[in-house]
Design a protein around this motif. Structure first.
Motif, PDB file in Angstrom:
ATOM      1  N   UNK A 267      24.202 155.387  -2.371  1.00  0.00           N
ATOM      2  CA  UNK A 267      23.030 155.904  -2.202  1.00  0.00           C
ATOM      3  C   UNK A 267      22.633 156.069  -3.832  1.00  0.00           C
ATOM      4  N   UNK A 268      23.648 156.514  -4.723  1.00  0.00           N
ATOM      5  CA  UNK A 268      23.265 156.580  -6.076  1.00  0.00           C
ATOM      6  C   UNK A 268      23.291 155.230  -6.782  1.00  0.00           C
ATOM      7  N   UNK A 269      24.003 154.423  -6.476  1.00  0.00           N
ATOM      8  CA  UNK A 269      24.151 153.167  -6.628  1.00  0.00           C
ATOM      9  C   UNK A 269      22.796 152.271  -6.557  1.00  0.00           C
ATOM     10  N   UNK A 270      22.143 152.520  -5.313  1.00  0.00           N
ATOM     11  CA  UNK A 270      21.127 151.813  -4.825  1.00  0.00           C
ATOM     12  C   UNK A 270      19.881 152.381  -5.631  1.00  0.00           C
ATOM     13  N   UNK A 271      19.801 153.716  -5.890  1.00  0.00           N
ATOM     14  CA  UNK A 271      18.877 154.312  -6.791  1.00  0.00           C
ATOM     15  C   UNK A 271      18.922 153.684  -8.003  1.00  0.00           C
ATOM     16  N   UNK A 272      19.942 153.540  -8.639  1.00  0.00           N
ATOM     17  CA  UNK A 272      20.141 153.146  -9.840  1.00  0.00           C
ATOM     18  C   UNK A 272      19.643 151.504  -9.999  1.00  0.00           C
ATOM     19  N   UNK A 273      20.158 150.786  -9.021  1.00  0.00           N
ATOM     20  CA  UNK A 273      19.479 149.366  -8.910  1.00  0.00           C
ATOM     21  C   UNK A 273      18.016 149.474  -8.994  1.00  0.00           C
ATOM     22  N   UNK A 274      17.118 150.221  -8.066  1.00  0.00           N
ATOM     23  CA  UNK A 274      15.828 150.210  -7.936  1.00  0.00           C
ATOM     24  C   UNK A 274      15.426 150.792  -9.318  1.00  0.00           C
ATOM     25  N   UNK A 275      15.711 151.659  -9.893  1.00  0.00           N
ATOM     26  CA  UNK A 275      15.307 152.204 -11.173  1.00  0.00           C
ATOM     27  C   UNK A 275      15.216 151.045 -12.213  1.00  0.00           C
ATOM     28  N   UNK A 276      16.340 150.339 -12.245  1.00  0.00           N
ATOM     29  CA  UNK A 276      16.566 149.307 -13.144  1.00  0.00           C
ATOM     30  C   UNK A 276      15.627 148.014 -12.936  1.00  0.00           C
ATOM     31  N   UNK A 277      15.146 148.130 -11.632  1.00  0.00           N
ATOM     32  CA  UNK A 277      14.140 146.918 -11.464  1.00  0.00           C
ATOM     33  C   UNK A 277      12.836 146.709 -12.310  1.00  0.00           C
ATOM     34  N   UNK A 278      12.549 147.923 -12.676  1.00  0.00           N
ATOM     35  CA  UNK A 278      11.292 148.081 -13.479  1.00  0.00           C
ATOM     36  C   UNK A 278      11.632 147.683 -15.075  1.00  0.00           C
ATOM     37  N   UNK A 279      10.762 146.636 -15.424  1.00  0.00           N
ATOM     38  CA  UNK A 279      10.898 146.247 -16.771  1.00  0.00           C
ATOM     39  C   UNK A 279      10.065 146.817 -17.586  1.00  0.00           C
TER      40      UNK A 279
END
Ligand SMILES: Nc1nc2c(ncn2[C@@H]2O[C@H](COP(=O)(O)OP(=O)(O)OP(=O)(O)O)[C@@H](O)[C@H]2O)c(=O)[nH]1
Ligand SMILES: [Mg+2]
Length: 342
Positions: A267-279
């Motif tokens: 869950x934490x990993x996926x949250x991080x990935x989602x946050x990192x999607x925004x440029x």
């Protein structure tokens, strides 16, 4: 050049108009380093690292221009993809301008010269007047007042629109255009040059009610700068997306490794990935888009980016398109969440 630094290089031979264009870009782009590179005669162009390069050409490119362009083409950014390269035919307002002529100046009129320069340099070349582009942002009410005074001085005489002798040279203008203060004559020459002053005075003779904003818009339109604005922001957006694509791939790899090693917290990993999607860059497509940004328009752009990712010919293009796609999905998701909250 660091991970978060974006750099645009403006290159050209001495005196070609490099600084005026560099200053315009410096005034209008945030978070970007603008670097000027002067091409020396007879010395090879040292490789430059940049996300985009604008080469400032004259109407008749010389051997050193051709050599510089082919050298710059080889440049890269820390071994990444080659920067995009665009040619600019500078001082385009002067090319088809005849002193004393009532014909309106415009960068677009220099298009044939730009095409010839492009053939010689084997890159796309666009005609631009960076001087008028800068002027469109810096004209003041008192400049308008001076231009108005010049326009009204002969408005009732019904002769050629720019019939006064001072339209023939900057020297004559400084000496003879006595309807305004000498300091104002000098300021206007620096700001607009003679063709630009002529353009402004003609426009005011045609439309005395013209406002400062309308004059700025006329100068911007005449300058042809919009092409450069779009091209530079597109190039930076692509560079940002490619970097984000690369960073995300290593993040994904790390999360997979963590999960495989049984240490993962998915869950934490996926949250991080989602946050990192925004440029978070100011030139991201949806920030510079004209008109309202809706979830469906963002999703349409995302669909285009996805198609581009599928048909990309290099891994650099694929990373960039995929990062654009994920960014736009994240933007759409934010719009949806904000809408729900409202
Ligand atoms: N009319 C007109 N003049 C321009 C334009 N751009 C630059 N100039 C003038 O051309 C001259 C040289 O412009 P710069 O931008 O300083 O050129 P540069 O390549 O940086 O020159 P150096 O630093 O001296 O090598 C200056 O007098 C500028 O005002 C333009 O778009 N239109
Ligand atoms: Mg300079």
């Amino acid at each position: 050049m660091g991970e978060d630094t974006y750099r645009v290089v403006i290159a050209g031979c001495a005196g070609s108009g490099v600084s005026t264009l560099a200053n315009y870009l410096g005034e209008t782009l945030t978070g970007v380093e603008i670097r000027e590179v002067t091409i020396g005669i007879g010395t090879p162009c040292a490789p430059v690292q940049a996300d985009a390069i604008v080469y400032v050409s004259t109407a008749y490119p010389r051997e050193e221009d051709r050599r510089a362009v082919s050298g710059l083409r080889e440049g890269g950014r820390d071994g990444r993809a080659k920067p995009r390269l665009l040619g600019v035919l500078a001082r385009a307002d002067l090319l088809e301008w005849t002193p004393g002529s009532p014909q309106a100046v415009s960068a677009a009129a220099a298009r044939p010269h730009a095409d010839l320069a492009g053939l010689a340099l084997t890159i796309g070349v666009v005609p631009v007047s960076a001087l008028l582009a800068r002027a469109s942002r810096s004209l003041t009410m008192s400049d308008m007042e001076s231009l108005r005074r010049m326009a009204s001085s002969r408005a009732d005489q019904g002769r050629a629109r720019l019939g006064e002798v001072w339209w023939y040279s900057a020297g004559l203008f400084t000496e003879r255009a006595v309807s305004i203060e000498r300091s104002q004559r000098e300021r206007l020459l620096g700001l607009l040059d003679l063709p630009g002053i002529g353009l402004a005075v003609s426009a005011l003779r045609d439309s005395p009610e013209m406002t400062l904003d309308e004059m700025g818009e006329l100068m911007r339109e005449t300058s042809g700068i919009a092409v450069i604005d779009t091209w530079v922001r597109d190039s930076l957006w692509d560079a940002a997306a490619a970097r984000a694509g690369g960073a995300r791939i290593s993040l994904e790899r790390r999360i997979v490794q963590e999960l495989a090693a049984g240490r993962g917290r998915a869950a934490a990993g996926i949250r991080m990935l989602r946050r990192s999607a925004l440029l978070g860059v100011p030139w991201a497509a949806e920030r510079v888009a004209a008109g309202a940004i809706t979830r469906s328009s963002v999703l349409e752009w995302a669909a285009v980016a996805r198609r581009e990712a599928a048909s990309a010919r290099t891994s650099h293009q694929a990373h960039a398109a995929l990062a654009r796609y994920r960014h736009l999905l994240a933007v759409a998701e934010n719009i949806m969440t904000d809408g729900d909250a409202a």
